[in-house]
Design a protein around this motif. Sequence first.
Motif, PDB file in Angstrom:
ATOM      1  N   THR A  71       0.803  -1.223   0.000  1.00 13.72           N
ATOM      2  CA  THR A  71       0.000   0.000   0.000  1.00 13.72           C
ATOM      3  C   THR A  71       0.839   1.278   0.000  1.00 13.72           C
ATOM      4  O   THR A  71       0.367   2.311  -0.455  1.00 13.72           O
ATOM      5  CB  THR A  71      -0.956   0.020   1.220  1.00 13.72           C
ATOM      6  OG1 THR A  71      -0.188  -0.125   2.409  1.00 13.72           O
ATOM      7  CG2 THR A  71      -1.978  -1.097   1.118  1.00 13.72           C
ATOM      8  N   ASP A  72       2.064   1.215   0.504  1.00 12.73           N
ATOM      9  CA  ASP A  72       2.922   2.390   0.497  1.00 12.73           C
ATOM     10  C   ASP A  72       3.387   2.654  -0.938  1.00 12.73           C
ATOM     11  O   ASP A  72       4.011   1.788  -1.556  1.00 12.73           O
ATOM     12  CB  ASP A  72       4.133   2.165   1.416  1.00 12.73           C
ATOM     13  CG  ASP A  72       5.057   3.362   1.439  1.00 12.73           C
ATOM     14  OD1 ASP A  72       6.016   3.370   0.622  1.00 12.73           O
ATOM     15  OD2 ASP A  72       4.830   4.266   2.245  1.00 12.73           O
ATOM     16  N   GLN A  74       5.764   4.437  -2.345  1.00 17.37           N
ATOM     17  CA  GLN A  74       7.205   4.361  -2.626  1.00 17.37           C
ATOM     18  C   GLN A  74       7.680   2.915  -2.648  1.00 17.37           C
ATOM     19  O   GLN A  74       8.429   2.511  -3.535  1.00 17.37           O
ATOM     20  CB  GLN A  74       7.989   5.174  -1.579  1.00 17.37           C
ATOM     21  CG  GLN A  74       9.487   5.222  -1.872  1.00 17.37           C
ATOM     22  CD  GLN A  74       9.813   5.903  -3.189  1.00 17.37           C
ATOM     23  OE1 GLN A  74       9.307   6.990  -3.462  1.00 17.37           O
ATOM     24  NE2 GLN A  74      10.644   5.289  -4.007  1.00 17.37           N
ATOM     25  N   TRP A  75       7.254   2.129  -1.689  1.00 16.87           N
ATOM     26  CA  TRP A  75       7.681   0.732  -1.647  1.00 16.87           C
ATOM     27  C   TRP A  75       7.057  -0.080  -2.770  1.00 16.87           C
ATOM     28  O   TRP A  75       7.692  -0.972  -3.339  1.00 16.87           O
ATOM     29  CB  TRP A  75       7.398   0.100  -0.280  1.00 16.87           C
ATOM     30  CG  TRP A  75       8.515   0.408   0.645  1.00 16.87           C
ATOM     31  CD1 TRP A  75       8.528   1.322   1.648  1.00 16.87           C
ATOM     32  CD2 TRP A  75       9.828  -0.159   0.584  1.00 16.87           C
ATOM     33  NE1 TRP A  75       9.766   1.364   2.236  1.00 16.87           N
ATOM     34  CE2 TRP A  75      10.590   0.460   1.600  1.00 16.87           C
ATOM     35  CE3 TRP A  75      10.438  -1.116  -0.215  1.00 16.87           C
ATOM     36  CZ2 TRP A  75      11.919   0.148   1.836  1.00 16.87           C
ATOM     37  CZ3 TRP A  75      11.763  -1.421   0.020  1.00 16.87           C
ATOM     38  CH2 TRP A  75      12.494  -0.801   1.026  1.00 16.87           C
ATOM     39  N   HIS A  76       5.818   0.234  -3.117  1.00 16.86           N
ATOM     40  CA  HIS A  76       5.193  -0.429  -4.273  1.00 16.86           C
ATOM     41  C   HIS A  76       6.039  -0.191  -5.521  1.00 16.86           C
ATOM     42  O   HIS A  76       6.347  -1.118  -6.269  1.00 16.86           O
ATOM     43  CB  HIS A  76       3.767   0.090  -4.491  1.00 16.86           C
ATOM     44  CG  HIS A  76       3.253  -0.167  -5.865  1.00 16.86           C
ATOM     45  ND1 HIS A  76       2.833  -1.406  -6.276  1.00 16.86           N
ATOM     46  CD2 HIS A  76       3.145   0.650  -6.941  1.00 16.86           C
ATOM     47  CE1 HIS A  76       2.463  -1.335  -7.557  1.00 16.86           C
ATOM     48  NE2 HIS A  76       2.652  -0.100  -7.971  1.00 16.86           N
TER      49      HIS A  76
END
Length: 123
Positions: A71-72, A74-76
């Motif tokens: 859901t984040d 940046q991490w996605h």
Amino acid sequence: MQLLSTILIALVALEHLYILWLEMFAWTTRGRQTFKSLPAELFEPTKALAANQGLYNGFLAAGLIWSLLITDPQWHTNVATFFLGCVIVAGVYGALTAQRSIFFVQALPALIALLFVLITHSV
């Protein structure tokens, strides 16, 4: 744009799940029909090698699916970029060493998906 990016990642993941199935479970049946350039007598002796390749394709699919569950933003983007990059590198290498069509079947869809991921992230 985000929806299109998600769809493209999902399509690349589905393609690699199909490759997993083909190489791990259908190498000596459907594999013969798909890889017509290989002599028929090579399928049985290379069954374990194909299954190993299929497993790696499964890891790529798992990473892409994982990226869709993050859901984040940046991490996605980071995880999707990494696994799409892996698919692109594998597709280019396969095109250079095995069969040119691998670029169009595997690397190009991943490259298009990666472009949409990066465009979506920069907006």
